[in-house]
Design a protein around this motif. Sequence first.
Motif, PDB file in Angstrom:
ATOM      1  N   GLY A  65       0.797  -1.219   0.000  1.00 55.60           N
ATOM      2  CA  GLY A  65       0.000   0.000   0.000  1.00 55.60           C
ATOM      3  C   GLY A  65       0.832   1.273   0.000  1.00 55.60           C
ATOM      4  N   VAL A  66       0.135   2.402  -0.230  1.00 58.02           N
ATOM      5  CA  VAL A  66       0.785   3.710  -0.222  1.00 58.02           C
ATOM      6  C   VAL A  66       0.015   4.727   0.621  1.00 58.02           C
ATOM      7  N   THR A  67      -1.058   4.311   1.261  1.00 61.73           N
ATOM      8  CA  THR A  67      -1.858   5.263   2.042  1.00 61.73           C
ATOM      9  C   THR A  67      -1.091   5.808   3.240  1.00 61.73           C
ATOM     10  N   HIS A  68      -0.002   5.128   3.642  1.00 63.31           N
ATOM     11  CA  HIS A  68       0.785   5.608   4.778  1.00 63.31           C
ATOM     12  C   HIS A  68       1.450   6.949   4.495  1.00 63.31           C
ATOM     13  N   PHE A 116      -0.098   9.496   3.270  1.00 60.45           N
ATOM     14  CA  PHE A 116      -1.090  10.557   3.434  1.00 60.45           C
ATOM     15  C   PHE A 116      -1.426  10.717   4.913  1.00 60.45           C
ATOM     16  N   THR A 117      -0.442  11.203   5.659  1.00 63.03           N
ATOM     17  CA  THR A 117      -0.590  11.407   7.092  1.00 63.03           C
ATOM     18  C   THR A 117      -0.206  12.844   7.441  1.00 63.03           C
TER      19      THR A 117
END
Length: 335
Positions: free
Chosen positions: A148-151, A153-154
Motif C-alpha cells: 500500500g501507499v496510504t501511509h 497521506f498522514t
Amino acid sequence: MELAWYALLGLFFATYLVLGGYDYGVGLLLARGGSPAARRATLTALGPFFLGNEVWLVTAVGILFGAFPVLEGELLSGYYPAVLGALAGVVLVTAGVQLRSRPDGGRARRRWDRVVVAGSALAALGWGALLAGLLQGLPMSADGHATGVTHLFTPFVAAAGLAVVALVAVHGATFLTLRLPRADAAATTRLARRLAPVALAAVGAATVVGLLSDRVRAGTQQPLVAVLLLSLLVTALLVARAALGRRRPGLAFAATSAALALPVALVGAARWPWALVSGTDPVTGLTVADAAASGPTLSLLGWLTLPLVPALLGFQAMCWWIFRGRIDGRAPVYW
C-alpha cells in the motif's frame, strides 16, 4: 561493508539535497515576480551550477540500485507517489529553466517561470515526503514486503514536506546573498532572515506532529540520536539567521546547507539498523544487512566507485572556484 555503503548512499543524497536544494529554493523565489531583469539575474546567479547539481542524485540512485537492490525494490514500491512527485518536479524545473529562454516574449517567460516555481515546490515536497515516510515506516506483510501507499497521506508526512519546502526556500535565498551584486543582495538578505523563522516554525510543527504520531515513535529506533540531530538542525537555522544579520553570507550558506543535510542523517541514523521499518511493529522490517547486495558485489562496486567520488568532488570544487564571487554586468547571462 554494508554500513559504509549505507553511509555513502546517505552522503550522496544529502549532498544532492544541499546542492539541488538551492536550485529549488531559487526557483521558489521566482514566485515573488519582479522585473524581467531581476528574474534573469536570479537565474544567472544559479546558471553555472544548475545541471551539475543533479549528478549527485543520479549517483545516489546508482548506489541504491547497485548496493541495495532489495531496498530499491521495496522503497519504490512503498513510496512511489513521493518519488514520482519529486522526479516530476525535477523535470519541470529543468524544462522550465531551459525553455524560458526561447524568444517568445515576456509573457511566455512568465509562464515558464510559473512552471519552475511549481516544479520546485513539487520536488521539495516529494523529497520531504519520502524522508518523512521512511522515518514513520510503512505497512509490511509477514514476508517483509511493502504493502500500500496510504501511509504517505498522514499529517506528519504533510508537515515534514512543508518543512523541507521552507528549508529549501531559506537555502535558496541565502545562496543568492552570495551571488547577486551587493546592491541587489541586500533585499535578498532581508528576505532570507524573514524566511529563517518560518523554517524554524515549520520544523517545530513537524516535530510536534511526529511526537504525537504512534508510527513515528515506533519507527524511531535511536531516539537520542534523533533528538541530537534535530537540535543541530535548529541550531544551524539560528546560526544562519544570526550570520545573515551580521552580513556573513558564507557562514549563513554553510549553516543552511547543514540544515538541509541533517534530515537525511536523522532519518538514516534514527532507524538503524533497519533500512525500512513497519511503523507499527518495531521488530518487523528490512535491515540494512538484509537489504544490501552480496559481499563480492559490494567489493566490485567499491573498485568502480573509488575513482568516481574524487572526480565528483573535484568537478564540484572546480565549478565553485571558477564561478566564485558575485555576478556583475560582465557575467554571462544564463536563460
